[in-house]
Write an enzyme that holds these catalytic residues in place. Structure first.
Site, mmCIF file in Angstrom:
data_model
loop_
_atom_site.group_PDB
_atom_site.id
_atom_site.type_symbol
_atom_site.label_atom_id
_atom_site.label_comp_id
_atom_site.label_asym_id
_atom_site.label_seq_id
_atom_site.Cartn_x
_atom_site.Cartn_y
_atom_site.Cartn_z
ATOM 1 N N SER A 138 0.896 -1.256 0.026
ATOM 2 C CA SER A 138 0.037 -0.139 -0.126
ATOM 3 C C SER A 138 0.800 1.289 -0.101
ATOM 4 O O SER A 138 2.019 1.191 0.403
ATOM 5 C CB SER A 138 -0.949 0.102 1.270
ATOM 6 N N TYR A 151 -2.344 -0.654 10.426
ATOM 7 C CA TYR A 151 -2.240 -1.191 8.938
ATOM 8 C C TYR A 151 -1.146 -0.541 8.530
ATOM 9 O O TYR A 151 -0.497 -1.570 7.773
ATOM 10 C CB TYR A 151 -3.642 -0.509 8.419
#
Length: 282
Positions: A138, A151
Site C-alpha cells: 500500500s 495497518y
C-alpha cells in the site's frame, strides 16, 4: 519470458485486486490458481476457469493449510511463474485504542499470512530458478496516516520483507515487486475493513477525521481495480520490473512526498546522526 503465457497463484481472489487480476489473466490466456475462504467460491472459480484455472480454499491465517494449498496449485497448473500476495484487510483506529486481539489479527493476515505463502512457494521457485513475487502492500506501507497506524505497521513490515527478499532471491532468477496502491474502488474502505471509533476526544481531529474521510469516499475512490490489474500484468511482463510500484496518482504523489520529506530531514540532522559514531582515527 516476457509476454509468454504464465501460471499465477493469487491469494484473496474473492474481490478487489485479486478478482480483477484473475479475470484479466484468464481473458489473456494465462492460467490461474486463486484462493478463496469458502469452498463454494473456489468451486465457482474452478468451473468458470475450466482448464485454465483452479479455485483453492485457503485462509492465510491457517498456517497448517498454506503448504497444502500451494501444492494444490502447483499440481493443478504444473508449475507456478507468478505469486501474488494479495490477501489482506485494513484495521483502522487510534493506535492507543485498537485492542490487542485485533492488532494481532491484522498482523496475522497482512504479515504472517503473506510470509507463510512465501515460505511455502519459495522452494518451488528456487528449484525452477525463476519466478516473480508481487506483494500487494500500500502507499500506506511507505508513509503513515492518522487512524491507520496499525495497518501502516503491517504494510511497512511487508515492504521490508519484500525488499530483503529481493536481495536474497534476485541472484537465483526470482524477482520481487511491492505493489503500493492508493485509494481504489475495492471493499478495503468498506465491508472488508474494521473500524475502532475513537473513544478519546483528543483523537477526533486526527484519527477520527481521517477515518471518517476514508469511510466517506468508499466506493468513490479514483483508482480503477481493472487498470491496476493491467499494470500488474504489464510489470510481470517487463524484462526489468521495479522493486516498488506505486499505483494511482495519489500513490505516486505520496511516494514522491515521502522521499522528499525523508531526504530533507536526513540532511537537516545529518551532523547529529553522524556524530554518534566513534571518532575516526587520524
Amino acid at each position: 519470458m516476457p509476454n509468454s503465457p504464465k501460471n499465477w497463484f493469487i491469494t484473496g481472489a474473492s474481490s478487489g485486486f485479486g478478482e480483477a487480476l484473475a479475470e484479466l489473466l484468464l481473458a489473456n490466456g494465462d492460467k490461474v490458481a486463486a484462493t478463496f475462504r469458502h469452498q463454494s467460491q473456489a468451486d465457482e472459480f474452478t468451473q468458470k476457469a475450466g482448464a485454465n484455472g483452479k479455485g483453492v480454499v485457503l485462509d492465510v491465517t491457517d498456517a497448517a493449510r498454506v503448504p497444502g494449498a500451494v501444492q494444490e496449485a502447483i499440481t493443478a497448473l504444473g508449475h507456478l511463474d507468478v505469486v501474488v500476495n494479495n490477501a489482506g484487510y485494513g484495521s483502522l483506529g487510534p493506535i492507543e485504542e485498537i485492542g490487542e486481539e485485533e492488532v494481532q489479527r491484522q498482523f496475522d493476515v497482512n504479515v504472517f499470512g503473506a510470509l507463510r505463502v512465501l515460505r511455502a512457494v519459495l522452494p518451488h521457485l528456487r528449484e525452477r530458478k525463476s519466478g516473480h513475487i508481487l506483494n500487494i502492500t500500500s502507499i500506506g506501507g511507505l508513509r503513515a496516516f492518522p487512524g491507520v497506524g496499525i495497518y501502516n505497521g503491517s504494510k511497512f513490515a511487508l515492504e521490508g520483507i519484500g525488499e530483503a527478499l529481493s536481495k536474497e532471491v534476485g541472484p537465483l532468477g526470482i524477482r520481487v515487486t511491492n505493489i503500493e496502491p492508493s485509494g481504489f474502488r475495492t471493499k478495503w474502505a468498506g465491508e472488508s475493513a474494521t473500524f475502532t471509533k475513537p473513544k478519546n476526544a483528543d483523537y477526533d481531529a486526527t484519527a477520527g477525521k481521517n477515518m471518517g474521510d476514508i469511510q466517506g469516499y468508499s466506493g468513490n475512490q479514483p483508482g480503477d481495480p481493472v487498470r491496476a490489474a493491467q499494470a500488474m500484468y504489464d510489470v510481470v511482463n517487463q524484462e526489468n520490473p521495479p522493486l516498488h510500484l506505486p499505483l494511482g496518482v495519489a500513490a505516486v504523489k505520496g511516494a514522491r512526498a515521502k522521499i522528499k520529506e525523508l531526504s530533507d530531514e536526513v540532511e537537516q540532522y545529518a551532523s547529529v546522526g553522524e556524530g554518534a559514531d566513534f571518532p575516526a582515527a587520524k
